[in-house]
Design a protein around this motif. Structure first.
Motif, PDB file in Angstrom:
ATOM      1  N   ARG A  88      42.678  49.573  50.293  1.00  0.00           N
ATOM      2  CA  ARG A  88      43.517  49.433  49.096  1.00  0.00           C
ATOM      3  C   ARG A  88      44.483  48.263  49.204  1.00  0.00           C
ATOM      4  O   ARG A  88      44.681  47.518  48.243  1.00  0.00           O
ATOM      5  CB  ARG A  88      44.286  50.744  48.892  1.00  0.00           C
ATOM      6  N   ASN A  89      45.104  48.085  50.353  1.00  0.00           N
ATOM      7  CA  ASN A  89      46.049  46.979  50.521  1.00  0.00           C
ATOM      8  C   ASN A  89      45.369  45.627  50.338  1.00  0.00           C
ATOM      9  O   ASN A  89      45.938  44.705  49.746  1.00  0.00           O
ATOM     10  CB  ASN A  89      46.701  47.042  51.912  1.00  0.00           C
ATOM     11  N   ALA A  90      44.145  45.509  50.847  1.00  0.00           N
ATOM     12  CA  ALA A  90      43.403  44.254  50.696  1.00  0.00           C
ATOM     13  C   ALA A  90      43.113  43.977  49.225  1.00  0.00           C
ATOM     14  O   ALA A  90      43.239  42.840  48.752  1.00  0.00           O
ATOM     15  CB  ALA A  90      42.111  44.299  51.497  1.00  0.00           C
ATOM     16  N   LEU A  91      42.728  45.018  48.478  1.00  0.00           N
ATOM     17  CA  LEU A  91      42.456  44.841  47.046  1.00  0.00           C
ATOM     18  C   LEU A  91      43.709  44.396  46.302  1.00  0.00           C
ATOM     19  O   LEU A  91      43.642  43.552  45.407  1.00  0.00           O
ATOM     20  CB  LEU A  91      41.930  46.147  46.453  1.00  0.00           C
ATOM     21  N   ILE A  92      44.849  44.954  46.666  1.00  0.00           N
ATOM     22  CA  ILE A  92      46.109  44.543  46.048  1.00  0.00           C
ATOM     23  C   ILE A  92      46.383  43.073  46.342  1.00  0.00           C
ATOM     24  O   ILE A  92      46.798  42.306  45.462  1.00  0.00           O
ATOM     25  CB  ILE A  92      47.275  45.424  46.546  1.00  0.00           C
ATOM     26  N   ARG A  93      46.116  42.651  47.588  1.00  0.00           N
ATOM     27  CA  ARG A  93      46.344  41.251  47.956  1.00  0.00           C
ATOM     28  C   ARG A  93      45.414  40.323  47.165  1.00  0.00           C
ATOM     29  O   ARG A  93      45.852  39.311  46.616  1.00  0.00           O
ATOM     30  CB  ARG A  93      46.132  41.058  49.469  1.00  0.00           C
ATOM     31  N   TYR A  94      44.108  40.685  47.103  1.00  0.00           N
ATOM     32  CA  TYR A  94      43.148  39.843  46.379  1.00  0.00           C
ATOM     33  C   TYR A  94      43.528  39.718  44.906  1.00  0.00           C
ATOM     34  O   TYR A  94      43.489  38.628  44.322  1.00  0.00           O
ATOM     35  CB  TYR A  94      41.731  40.416  46.491  1.00  0.00           C
ATOM     36  N   LYS A  95      43.881  40.843  44.278  1.00  0.00           N
ATOM     37  CA  LYS A  95      44.219  40.828  42.857  1.00  0.00           C
ATOM     38  C   LYS A  95      45.497  40.025  42.600  1.00  0.00           C
ATOM     39  O   LYS A  95      45.617  39.349  41.576  1.00  0.00           O
ATOM     40  CB  LYS A  95      44.378  42.256  42.337  1.00  0.00           C
ATOM     41  N   THR A  96      46.442  40.095  43.541  1.00  0.00           N
ATOM     42  CA  THR A  96      47.687  39.345  43.372  1.00  0.00           C
ATOM     43  C   THR A  96      47.438  37.852  43.505  1.00  0.00           C
ATOM     44  O   THR A  96      47.943  37.048  42.717  1.00  0.00           O
ATOM     45  CB  THR A  96      48.729  39.807  44.403  1.00  0.00           C
ATOM     46  N   ILE A  97      46.667  37.465  44.511  1.00  0.00           N
ATOM     47  CA  ILE A  97      46.322  36.053  44.690  1.00  0.00           C
ATOM     48  C   ILE A  97      45.567  35.549  43.463  1.00  0.00           C
ATOM     49  O   ILE A  97      45.825  34.452  42.953  1.00  0.00           O
ATOM     50  CB  ILE A  97      45.474  35.850  45.964  1.00  0.00           C
ATOM     51  N   ASP A  98      44.642  36.357  42.972  1.00  0.00           N
ATOM     52  CA  ASP A  98      43.871  35.994  41.782  1.00  0.00           C
ATOM     53  C   ASP A  98      44.780  35.771  40.585  1.00  0.00           C
ATOM     54  O   ASP A  98      44.627  34.789  39.842  1.00  0.00           O
ATOM     55  CB  ASP A  98      42.860  37.102  41.480  1.00  0.00           C
ATOM     56  N   ALA A  99      45.738  36.675  40.373  1.00  0.00           N
ATOM     57  CA  ALA A  99      46.664  36.548  39.244  1.00  0.00           C
ATOM     58  C   ALA A  99      47.492  35.272  39.361  1.00  0.00           C
ATOM     59  O   ALA A  99      47.756  34.589  38.355  1.00  0.00           O
ATOM     60  CB  ALA A  99      47.573  37.773  39.168  1.00  0.00           C
ATOM     61  N   CYS A 100      47.905  34.941  40.572  1.00  0.00           N
ATOM     62  CA  CYS A 100      48.690  33.722  40.789  1.00  0.00           C
ATOM     63  C   CYS A 100      47.866  32.476  40.458  1.00  0.00           C
ATOM     64  O   CYS A 100      48.317  31.593  39.718  1.00  0.00           O
ATOM     65  CB  CYS A 100      49.179  33.650  42.233  1.00  0.00           C
ATOM     66  N   LEU A 101      46.662  32.407  41.002  1.00  0.00           N
ATOM     67  CA  LEU A 101      45.843  31.210  40.826  1.00  0.00           C
ATOM     68  C   LEU A 101      45.367  31.042  39.384  1.00  0.00           C
ATOM     69  O   LEU A 101      45.056  29.925  38.957  1.00  0.00           O
ATOM     70  CB  LEU A 101      44.639  31.251  41.772  1.00  0.00           C
ATOM     71  N   ARG A 102      45.320  32.150  38.617  1.00  0.00           N
ATOM     72  CA  ARG A 102      44.962  32.042  37.195  1.00  0.00           C
ATOM     73  C   ARG A 102      46.127  31.536  36.364  1.00  0.00           C
ATOM     74  O   ARG A 102      45.942  31.057  35.246  1.00  0.00           O
ATOM     75  CB  ARG A 102      44.498  33.394  36.667  1.00  0.00           C
ATOM     76  N   ASN A 103      47.333  31.670  36.903  1.00  0.00           N
ATOM     77  CA  ASN A 103      48.527  31.169  36.216  1.00  0.00           C
ATOM     78  C   ASN A 103      48.698  29.686  36.525  1.00  0.00           C
ATOM     79  O   ASN A 103      49.302  29.305  37.519  1.00  0.00           O
ATOM     80  CB  ASN A 103      49.760  31.952  36.665  1.00  0.00           C
ATOM     81  N   ARG A 104      48.180  28.837  35.677  1.00  0.00           N
ATOM     82  CA  ARG A 104      48.164  27.389  35.933  1.00  0.00           C
ATOM     83  C   ARG A 104      49.431  26.693  35.440  1.00  0.00           C
ATOM     84  O   ARG A 104      49.546  25.469  35.524  1.00  0.00           O
ATOM     85  CB  ARG A 104      46.912  26.769  35.303  1.00  0.00           C
ATOM     86  N   ARG A 105      50.364  27.467  34.929  1.00  0.00           N
ATOM     87  CA  ARG A 105      51.645  26.876  34.525  1.00  0.00           C
ATOM     88  C   ARG A 105      52.571  26.690  35.724  1.00  0.00           C
ATOM     89  O   ARG A 105      53.654  26.134  35.601  1.00  0.00           O
ATOM     90  CB  ARG A 105      52.315  27.768  33.475  1.00  0.00           C
ATOM     91  N   ARG A 106      52.119  27.184  36.863  1.00  0.00           N
ATOM     92  CA  ARG A 106      52.918  27.053  38.076  1.00  0.00           C
ATOM     93  C   ARG A 106      52.026  26.565  39.206  1.00  0.00           C
ATOM     94  O   ARG A 106      50.825  26.852  39.234  1.00  0.00           O
ATOM     95  CB  ARG A 106      53.525  28.411  38.441  1.00  0.00           C
ATOM     96  N   ARG A 107      52.605  25.827  40.140  1.00  0.00           N
ATOM     97  CA  ARG A 107      51.867  25.332  41.298  1.00  0.00           C
ATOM     98  C   ARG A 107      52.182  26.251  42.480  1.00  0.00           C
ATOM     99  O   ARG A 107      53.344  26.557  42.759  1.00  0.00           O
ATOM    100  CB  ARG A 107      52.245  23.886  41.603  1.00  0.00           C
ATOM    101  N   TRP A 108      51.104  26.673  43.187  1.00  0.00           N
ATOM    102  CA  TRP A 108      51.237  27.722  44.190  1.00  0.00           C
ATOM    103  C   TRP A 108      51.019  27.193  45.607  1.00  0.00           C
ATOM    104  O   TRP A 108      49.941  26.763  45.957  1.00  0.00           O
ATOM    105  CB  TRP A 108      50.221  28.834  43.918  1.00  0.00           C
ATOM    106  N   THR A 109      52.090  27.226  46.394  1.00  0.00           N
ATOM    107  CA  THR A 109      51.963  26.904  47.812  1.00  0.00           C
ATOM    108  C   THR A 109      51.588  28.193  48.551  1.00  0.00           C
ATOM    109  O   THR A 109      51.647  29.301  47.985  1.00  0.00           O
ATOM    110  CB  THR A 109      53.285  26.374  48.386  1.00  0.00           C
ATOM    111  N   LEU A 110      51.233  28.065  49.808  1.00  0.00           N
ATOM    112  CA  LEU A 110      50.902  29.245  50.599  1.00  0.00           C
ATOM    113  C   LEU A 110      52.112  30.168  50.704  1.00  0.00           C
ATOM    114  O   LEU A 110      51.987  31.392  50.643  1.00  0.00           O
ATOM    115  CB  LEU A 110      50.428  28.825  51.997  1.00  0.00           C
TER     116      LEU A 110
END
Length: 339
Positions: free
Chosen positions: A5-27
């Motif tokens: 479950r924790n891994a799925l939360i991480r993947y979905k969060t990273i996905d949501a960030c990268l889909r938000n192209r109005r912001r630039r995402w560093t590590l």
């Protein structure tokens, strides 16, 4: 490959960030967002390591989970999707996945008709719809009412677990009427859904009275292991508790027989979808249908009646009749007031 479950939360969060192209995402930005998500959903305060996020990105790029995510690094610093329309949630199900899901749906359908599993009906219908849509390469043919942006939905999992495990919750809560938030220890007994809003029912602090809290008014929530949980020793059940109430608000007052005249235009809606399980038809005529319900006078009862506007007329009791009459007149006055 099983994913926890924790891994799925991480993947979905990273996905949501990268889909938000109005912001630039560093590590570092991704680490912060994932840490926040794990705290919100799982109560994890430790945060997440740089190595874990890097491994997650590699996993999402690979074919191990079927994602093949086109994650690229721009200017040697910023992470983004090369394809602006990509999302891991858009990945089609494989034939193997569809077969397994179909089998799961068939198993769940066996529980239909059993009173103990009535709450599974919506789940089964949703799964059937998604499986059908995936296998026929088209959109779901059944659309359920939902409010995905409602505040407080992220607390559902933690509250559910606290109820099952009999753990005390420390809640920071602000009702609509309160000027500021206050903290309390909540001993949760059950969750209640009404018109797409979620509520938790139990007792607070050392008091015996039953309270109902709306999840969208909770500001902070966590488990307090130092506080002893007070179980539902009196055996209250949702069925008994809401027996004479419409909605989540229970005043614990003597129920009254409410008599309502429903106009001919609106009568079919009320007859096919009763206001309350106690609804009975008294008479039917040219002026409309007269029904009775045995309920408490609460906020939700008034809202239900007012929702029909001129389609309903309360015949009794007089207190409820006057309350509805007063609110309708106030509403009319608002429209009549010249700006």
């Amino acid at each position: 490959m099983p994913v926890n479950r924790n891994a799925l939360i991480r993947y979905k969060t990273i996905d949501a960030c990268l889909r938000n192209r109005r912001r630039r995402w560093t590590l570092a930005n991704l680490i912060d967002k994932v840490s926040e998500a794990l705290y919100d959903y799982e109560g994890m305060e430790k945060g997440i390591s740089r190595r874990t996020i890097q491994a997650d990105i590699q996993m999402m790029r690979s074919d191990k989970l079927g994602y093949n995510a086109p994650i690229i690094i721009v200017e040697k610093k910023y992470y983004t999707y090369e394809d602006p329309g990509y999302s891991i949630t858009n990945i089609p199900l494989s034939e193997h996945d569809l077969t397994r899901m179909t089998e799961a749906v068939e198993v769940l359908k066996q529980f239909r008709g059993f009173s103990h599993f009535q709450h599974l009906n919506d789940v089964v219908q949703k799964l059937e719809g998604h499986v059908y849509a995936s296998s026929h390469n088209q959109r779901t043919v059944v659309d359920f009412e939902k409010n995905e942006h409602l505040r407080g939905l992220s607390y559902l999992g933690m509250i559910y677990d606290a109820i099952v495990r009999e753990q005390t919750l420390l809640v920071k809560y602000q009702s609509f009427r309160a000027k500021s938030a206050s903290e309390m220890h909540l001993h949760a007994w059950w969750l209640k859904e009404f018109k797409n809003r979620w509520f938790v029912v139990g007792t607070k602090n050392a008091t015996a009275g039953i309270i109902t809290l709306a999840l969208d008014r909770i500001e902070e929530l966590k488990i307090d292991e130092t506080e002893t949980y007070r179980p539902n020793l009196d055996g209250h059940t949702p069925e008994d508790y809401y027996q004479h109430a419409i909605g989540p608000t229970v005043a614990r007052v003597r129920p009254q027989r409410v008599t309502i005249l429903v106009t001919p235009e609106h009568a079919p809606y009320v007859l096919t979808k009763p206001l309350h399980h106690s609804q009975q038809v008294v008479s039917e005529g040219t002026e409309g249908t007269v029904i009775t319900i045995m309920v408490e006078h609460n906020f939700e009862l008034e809202r239900e009646i007012l929702g029909f506007a001129d389609g309903m007329k309360v015949l009794g009791p007089e207190k409820l009749r006057k309350a509805i009459q007063w609110k309708l007149r106030r509403a009319a006055d608002i429209y009549d007031t010249e700006e």
